[in-house]
Write an enzyme that holds these catalytic residues in place. Structure first.
Site, PDB file in Angstrom:
ATOM      1  N   GLU A 251       0.880  -1.177   0.000  1.00 16.90           N
ATOM      2  CA  GLU A 251       0.000   0.000   0.000  1.00 16.90           C
ATOM      3  C   GLU A 251       0.911   1.219   0.000  1.00 16.90           C
ATOM      4  O   GLU A 251       1.407   1.624   1.045  1.00 16.90           O
ATOM      5  CB  GLU A 251      -0.863   0.024   1.261  1.00 16.90           C
ATOM      6  CG  GLU A 251      -1.801  -1.140   1.425  1.00 16.90           C
ATOM      7  CD  GLU A 251      -2.955  -1.102   0.455  1.00 16.90           C
ATOM      8  OE1 GLU A 251      -3.048  -0.148  -0.348  1.00 16.90           O
ATOM      9  OE2 GLU A 251      -3.755  -2.042   0.491  1.00 16.90           O
ATOM     10  N   CYS A 285      -2.639   8.928   2.367  1.00 14.74           N
ATOM     11  CA  CYS A 285      -2.260   8.430   1.031  1.00 14.74           C
ATOM     12  C   CYS A 285      -3.407   8.607   0.026  1.00 14.74           C
ATOM     13  O   CYS A 285      -3.161   8.686  -1.174  1.00 14.74           O
ATOM     14  CB  CYS A 285      -1.798   6.985   1.095  1.00 14.74           C
ATOM     15  SG  CYS A 285      -2.964   5.907   1.911  1.00 14.74           S
TER      16      CYS A 285
HETATM   17  P1  NAD Z   1      10.164   7.056   4.412  1.00 12.02           P
HETATM   18  O1  NAD Z   1      10.175   6.599   3.012  1.00 12.02           O
HETATM   19  O2  NAD Z   1      11.481   7.244   5.109  1.00 12.02           O
HETATM   20  O3  NAD Z   1       9.338   6.052   5.352  1.00 12.02           O
HETATM   21  C1  NAD Z   1       8.031   5.651   5.065  1.00 12.02           C
HETATM   22  C2  NAD Z   1       7.643   4.566   6.090  1.00 12.02           C
HETATM   23  O4  NAD Z   1       8.396   3.390   5.829  1.00 12.02           O
HETATM   24  C3  NAD Z   1       7.980   4.918   7.536  1.00 12.02           C
HETATM   25  O5  NAD Z   1       6.940   4.440   8.357  1.00 12.02           O
HETATM   26  C4  NAD Z   1       9.282   4.173   7.842  1.00 12.02           C
HETATM   27  O6  NAD Z   1       9.403   3.796   9.187  1.00 12.02           O
HETATM   28  C5  NAD Z   1       9.149   2.958   6.974  1.00 12.02           C
HETATM   29  N1  NAD Z   1      10.419   2.448   6.481  1.00 12.02           N
HETATM   30  C6  NAD Z   1      11.429   3.161   5.941  1.00 12.02           C
HETATM   31  N2  NAD Z   1      12.433   2.338   5.550  1.00 12.02           N
HETATM   32  C7  NAD Z   1      12.029   1.076   5.844  1.00 12.02           C
HETATM   33  C8  NAD Z   1      12.613  -0.210   5.665  1.00 12.02           C
HETATM   34  N3  NAD Z   1      13.796  -0.375   5.054  1.00 12.02           N
HETATM   35  N4  NAD Z   1      11.914  -1.282   6.104  1.00 12.02           N
HETATM   36  C9  NAD Z   1      10.701  -1.155   6.680  1.00 12.02           C
HETATM   37  N5  NAD Z   1      10.094   0.032   6.861  1.00 12.02           N
HETATM   38  C10 NAD Z   1      10.743   1.133   6.437  1.00 12.02           C
HETATM   39  O7  NAD Z   1       9.378   8.387   4.409  1.00 12.02           O
HETATM   40  P2  NAD Z   1       8.733   9.328   5.513  1.00 12.02           P
HETATM   41  O8  NAD Z   1       9.528  10.590   5.620  1.00 12.02           O
HETATM   42  O9  NAD Z   1       8.397   8.616   6.781  1.00 12.02           O
HETATM   43  O10 NAD Z   1       7.398   9.652   4.739  1.00 12.02           O
HETATM   44  C11 NAD Z   1       7.556  10.315   3.495  1.00 12.02           C
HETATM   45  C12 NAD Z   1       6.727   9.759   2.440  1.00 12.02           C
HETATM   46  O11 NAD Z   1       6.267   8.447   2.692  1.00 12.02           O
HETATM   47  C13 NAD Z   1       5.477  10.573   2.261  1.00 12.02           C
HETATM   48  O12 NAD Z   1       5.727  11.653   1.425  1.00 12.02           O
HETATM   49  C14 NAD Z   1       4.528   9.611   1.641  1.00 12.02           C
HETATM   50  O13 NAD Z   1       4.689   9.642   0.266  1.00 12.02           O
HETATM   51  C15 NAD Z   1       4.984   8.269   2.111  1.00 12.02           C
HETATM   52  N6  NAD Z   1       4.087   7.682   3.104  1.00 12.02           N
HETATM   53  C16 NAD Z   1       3.026   6.989   2.649  1.00 12.02           C
HETATM   54  C17 NAD Z   1       2.144   6.444   3.549  1.00 12.02           C
HETATM   55  C18 NAD Z   1       0.939   5.669   3.079  1.00 12.02           C
HETATM   56  O14 NAD Z   1      -0.038   5.600   3.801  1.00 12.02           O
HETATM   57  N7  NAD Z   1       0.974   5.054   1.903  1.00 12.02           N
HETATM   58  C19 NAD Z   1       2.353   6.600   4.905  1.00 12.02           C
HETATM   59  C20 NAD Z   1       3.471   7.309   5.362  1.00 12.02           C
HETATM   60  C21 NAD Z   1       4.344   7.841   4.431  1.00 12.02           C
END
Ligand code: NAD
Length: 479
Positions: A251, A285
């Site tokens: 997702e 999202c």
């Molecule tokens: P990010 O890409 O660093 O992290 C996104 C999420 O993934 C976080 O919860 C983080 O803990 C987790 N994560 C990161 N690396 C991981 C790994 N290697 N293994 C497992 N989990 C991992 O970004 P961010 O700064 O937290 O959020 C930025 C962007 O992420 C937003 O702009 C948005 O596009 C996206 N986002 C989407 C959703 C959604 O509901 N689809 C939710 C949160 C963030």
């Protein structure tokens, strides 16, 4: 006394800290003050969680679906009883308004409850044989222990979908919820534990996300992966899952088009979309994010929308009067500054907001950008914040081409009084979900998920349960 949840991990039916003595810190985004220390898992803890999930699966798959449903309903009822304190925890760690948090906790309880009931209807089928002495059946079985990873923006609903789906199907789970917003998931797992869930069935860990996913996903114990978060991380985890031929539900992000036709009640559509756009300060999202408004109603729509946005009370989510809380972290603040600066440099008109609020907490003004050019970053990258970019359109073909022109395909919305237009636009949009004349596209019983780079697999509805099951074909003849 903040009323924030006590943070621990939950492994094999025991609340615990990490064996390496490592901790992180959880911050209240409305005050930037520390809320609590969060224990982090070391390798030994992850090994215990894996062994527990293997053992828990053997117990849970043999527990009757009726009994599973009872325990899940009891957990849901406990969440409902504890709603006020869980909602407070959610607002303290994530920043959204207390009203939104209450609704999220109630929905999370409904999801756990719904899956517990639907899990009792995982029927197989009988296939007519080609000869009389053969009996052919298809049985549906839980796929096995699940590794799940959830983000910070919906600390209740995203874990509920994964825990609910897995447990409803008869799987065990290791969930790594967000380290930034861990308390809500701790409270949910506490409700499951208090409801009598057997040890090992649901295990909760925290730590360095990459270390945990890279350790759990390749383990032969794990049979299914589920992730909600950003597209780059989703692609990385999908590759890890593919190396073990493990099915994954992804997702990921979206950039939802909102198509406004020229026959709408402008005031009503502006009210609906302002409420949707600034929900959770736009960190959703399926947030309505690219507004394509018909030229004939553009000026009226954009000015009504901007006035409503300017009037939204923004502040600490615990204050009942506020309609938008803080952003969840500092990263979103700088992202908003960059998106807005880039759009204005390229010719967009700043119609509302555009600035940070105050100097304590991550507060940002509800922002509206008009006549945003196609090449502005915000028209191409998911904003994930309280900014609404608007464009005008005149021909349906040109507007649909733009709406479908990005690699995202999670949610899309359209507003029109014409049934024919509603049907045509719903058919034309490349999107996993389409809302026509309203934005309510996420319910326990309906499929939730995207197409293109927004990911694959569904959560919610029977599709969500299906994704935690396999179909086994058994054919028998006389010995
Ligand atoms: P990010 O890409 O660093 O992290 C996104 C999420 O993934 C976080 O919860 C983080 O803990 C987790 N994560 C990161 N690396 C991981 C790994 N290697 N293994 C497992 N989990 C991992 O970004 P961010 O700064 O937290 O959020 C930025 C962007 O992420 C937003 O702009 C948005 O596009 C996206 N986002 C989407 C959703 C959604 O509901 N689809 C939710 C949160 C963030």
């Amino acid at each position: 006394m903040s009323g924030y949840e006590t943070l621990q991990m939950y492994i094999d039916g025991v609340w615990c800290d990490g064996s390496d003595g490592e901790y992180g810190e959880v911050i209240n985004p409305a005050t930037e003050e520390a809320l609590a220390r969060l224990p982090h898992a070391g390798t030994a803890d992850l090994d215990r969680a894996l062994q527990a999930a293997a053992k828990g699966f053997e117990v849970w798959r043999r527990t009757s679906p009726a009994e599973r449903g009872k325990i899940m309903r009891k957990a849901a009822d406990l969440m409902r009883e504890r709603l006020e304190s869980i909602a407070r925890t959610l607002t303290l760690e994530e920043g959204k308004t207390i009203g939104e948090s209450r609704a999220e906790v109630a929905t999370s309880a409904d999801i756990i409850d719904w899956y517990g009931q639907e899990g009792q209807r995982t029927y197989g089928r009988v296939i007519p044989p080609r000869s009389g002495d053969v009996r052919q059946i298809v049985v549906r079985e839980p796929i096995g222990p699940v590794a799940a990873f959830t983000p910070w923006n919906f600390p209740g609903v995203t874990p509920a979908r994964k825990i609910g789906g897995a447990l409803g199907a008869g799987c065990s789970i290791i969930i790594k919820a967000s380290e930034e917003t861990p308390g809500t998931c701790v409270a949910m797992v506490r409700a499951l534990a208090d409801a009598g869930l057997p040890a090992g069935v649901c295990n909760l860990v925290f730590g360095v996300p990459a270390k945990i996913s890279e350790y759990l996903i390749p383990s032969p114990i794990i049979r299914k992966v589920s992730f909600t978060g950003s597209i780059p991380v989703g692609k990385h985890l999908a590759q890890l899952a593919a190396q073990g031929m493990k099915p994954a539900t992804m997702e990921l992000g979206g950039h939802s088009p909102v198509i406004v036709f020229d026959d709408v009640d402008v005031e009503k559509v502006a009210q609906i979309t302002v409420a949707g756009k600034y929900r959770n300060a736009g960190q959703v999202c399926i947030s309505p994010t690219r507004f394509f408004v018909h030229d004939a109603v553009y000026d009226k729509f954009v000015s009504t929308f901007s006035e409503l946005a300017k009037a939204l009370p923004v502040g600490n989510g615990l204050d009942e009067a506020n309609r938008m809380g803080s952003l969840a972290n500092d990263r979103r603040m700088s992202a908003m500054d960059e998106f807005i600066g880039d759009a204005v440099d390229k010719g967009a008109k700043l119609l509302a907001g555009g600035e940070r609020i105050g100097n304590q907490g991550f507060f940002y003004q509800p922002t509206v950008l008009g006549d945003v050019p196609d090449d502005a970053r915000i028209m191409n990258e998911e904003p994930f914040g309280p900014v609404a970019p608007m464009q005008r359109w005149t021909t349906v073909d040109e507007m649909v081409k733009k709406a479908n022109g990005l690699p995202y395909g999670l949610a899309a919305y359209a507003f029109t009084k014409s049934n024919q237009r509603a049907a045509e636009i719903a058919d034309a949009l490349e999107s996993g979900m389409v809302g026509v004349n309203h934005l309510a596209i996420s319910l326990p019983e309906t499929p939730f998920g995207g197409v293109k780079e927004s990911g694959y697999g569904k959560e919610g509805g029977v599709e969500g349960l299906d994704s935690y099951m396999i179909s086994k074909f058994v054919t028998t003849t006389n010995a």
